[in-house]
Design an enzyme around this catalytic site. Structure first.
Site, short mmCIF file in Angstrom:
data_model
loop_
_atom_site.label_atom_id
_atom_site.label_comp_id
_atom_site.label_asym_id
_atom_site.label_seq_id
_atom_site.Cartn_x
_atom_site.Cartn_y
_atom_site.Cartn_z
N ARG A 67 0.85 -1.19 0.00
CA ARG A 67 0.00 0.00 0.00
C ARG A 67 0.89 1.24 0.00
O ARG A 67 1.65 1.44 0.95
CB ARG A 67 -0.90 0.01 1.23
CG ARG A 67 -1.89 1.17 1.31
CD ARG A 67 -2.65 1.14 2.63
NE ARG A 67 -3.29 -0.16 2.85
CZ ARG A 67 -3.77 -0.55 4.02
NH1 ARG A 67 -3.67 0.25 5.09
NH2 ARG A 67 -4.33 -1.75 4.15
N HIS A 113 1.82 -2.34 5.51
CA HIS A 113 1.55 -2.56 4.09
C HIS A 113 2.52 -1.76 3.21
O HIS A 113 2.90 -2.21 2.12
CB HIS A 113 0.11 -2.16 3.76
CG HIS A 113 -0.92 -3.11 4.25
ND1 HIS A 113 -1.25 -4.26 3.56
CD2 HIS A 113 -1.70 -3.10 5.34
CE1 HIS A 113 -2.20 -4.91 4.20
NE2 HIS A 113 -2.50 -4.23 5.31
N ASP A 140 -3.53 -8.41 3.43
CA ASP A 140 -4.89 -8.61 3.91
C ASP A 140 -5.55 -9.62 2.97
O ASP A 140 -5.58 -9.39 1.75
CB ASP A 140 -5.69 -7.31 3.87
CG ASP A 140 -5.18 -6.27 4.86
OD1 ASP A 140 -4.56 -6.66 5.86
OD2 ASP A 140 -5.41 -5.07 4.64
N GLU A 184 -7.52 -8.04 13.66
CA GLU A 184 -8.06 -8.25 12.31
C GLU A 184 -7.73 -9.66 11.82
O GLU A 184 -6.56 -9.99 11.60
CB GLU A 184 -7.46 -7.22 11.34
CG GLU A 184 -7.79 -5.78 11.70
CD GLU A 184 -7.07 -4.75 10.83
OE1 GLU A 184 -7.42 -3.57 10.91
OE2 GLU A 184 -6.15 -5.14 10.07
N HIS A 233 -5.42 -9.90 8.50
CA HIS A 233 -4.16 -9.16 8.42
C HIS A 233 -2.98 -10.01 8.88
O HIS A 233 -2.97 -10.50 10.01
CB HIS A 233 -4.28 -7.90 9.29
CG HIS A 233 -3.08 -7.01 9.30
ND1 HIS A 233 -3.06 -5.78 8.69
CD2 HIS A 233 -1.86 -7.16 9.87
CE1 HIS A 233 -1.88 -5.21 8.88
NE2 HIS A 233 -1.14 -6.04 9.60
#
Length: 223
Positions: free
Chosen positions: A92, A137, A144, A202, A205
């Protein structure tokens, strides 16, 4: 599809070699992981902001070669059961992370609150740790993802959707069905066996235990 009731799949050995990075250390995960499904949520509107994030110029799932190698191991473990990994986000760009911080500060923009954070006030997303100014990320070693039936594309029931902000998404969540618990356990077991570390808040993740760029946050566009 083989039954999962008899037990979790045994991790298969991988003989894939790690590709040498070129100018960018990020590579297309689909080129390296056979059968991987890329459902890049932040490249489109199907995410909690309701729009593509800055830095996603193409619907792709990128990551370091080391991430690809580890994902290939996890994918090999699922393949005999007719299952496949579905990646929602991997590398990301930092510009996308900055955009999420800006979005979180706009208390009027609550387009998808009912779908992604119905029980959390938007001004708590940053203080409560759901959104951070720095993300693993952006280092290229975090992913994810979920699991789907390889033949139909149907995602396994994990009790919540990807990016659902609330205690139901945590690893210690209560009120899950037996099947939902088993599905989460399958994902966690396969990923940890492939060299990943889960994140308590999460279920989707996972971070590489030995990530290659632990202190570097890249801002290379996804394209």
């Amino acid at each position: 599809m083989k039954s999962l009731i008899a037990g979790l799949p045994v991790l298969l050995a991988s003989t894939l070699a790690v590709a040498e990075p070129e100018k960018s250390p990020m590579i297309d995960l689909n080129d390296q992981v056979s059968g991987l499904v890329c459902d890049a949520r932040y490249a489109g509107a199907e995410n909690f902001t309701g729009r593509p994030l800055t830095g996603y110029e193409k619907s792709m799932c990128l990551g370091t070669p080391e991430l690809a190698l580890a994902l290939a191991k996890a994918q090999e473990a699922l393949a005999p059961y007719g299952l496949t990994l579905v990646v929602f986000d991997a590398y990301r760009p930092q510009s996308a992370v900055d955009g999420l911080i800006k979005w979180a500060a706009d208390e009027k923009d609550t387009l998808h609150k009912a779908d992604y954070y119905p029980d959390v006030q938007k001004d708590r997303l940053i203080p409560d740790g759901y959104i951070a100014a720095k993300s693993g990320h952006s280092r290229g070693g975090t992913v994810d993802l979920s699991i789907a039936d390889a033949a139909t594309g149907t995602l396994l029931d994990m009790a919540t959707s990807f990016d659902f902000f609330g205690p139901q998404s945590g690893l210690s969540a209560t009120g899950l069905t037996v099947q939902q618990k088993a599905n989460r356990a399958l994902l966690s077991t396969v990923m940890q066996a492939a060299g990943f570390v889960p994140y308590d808040a999460e279920w989707w993740h996972f971070r590489l235990k030995d990530e290659p760029w632990p202190d570097t946050y890249f801002d290379i566009p996804v394209r």
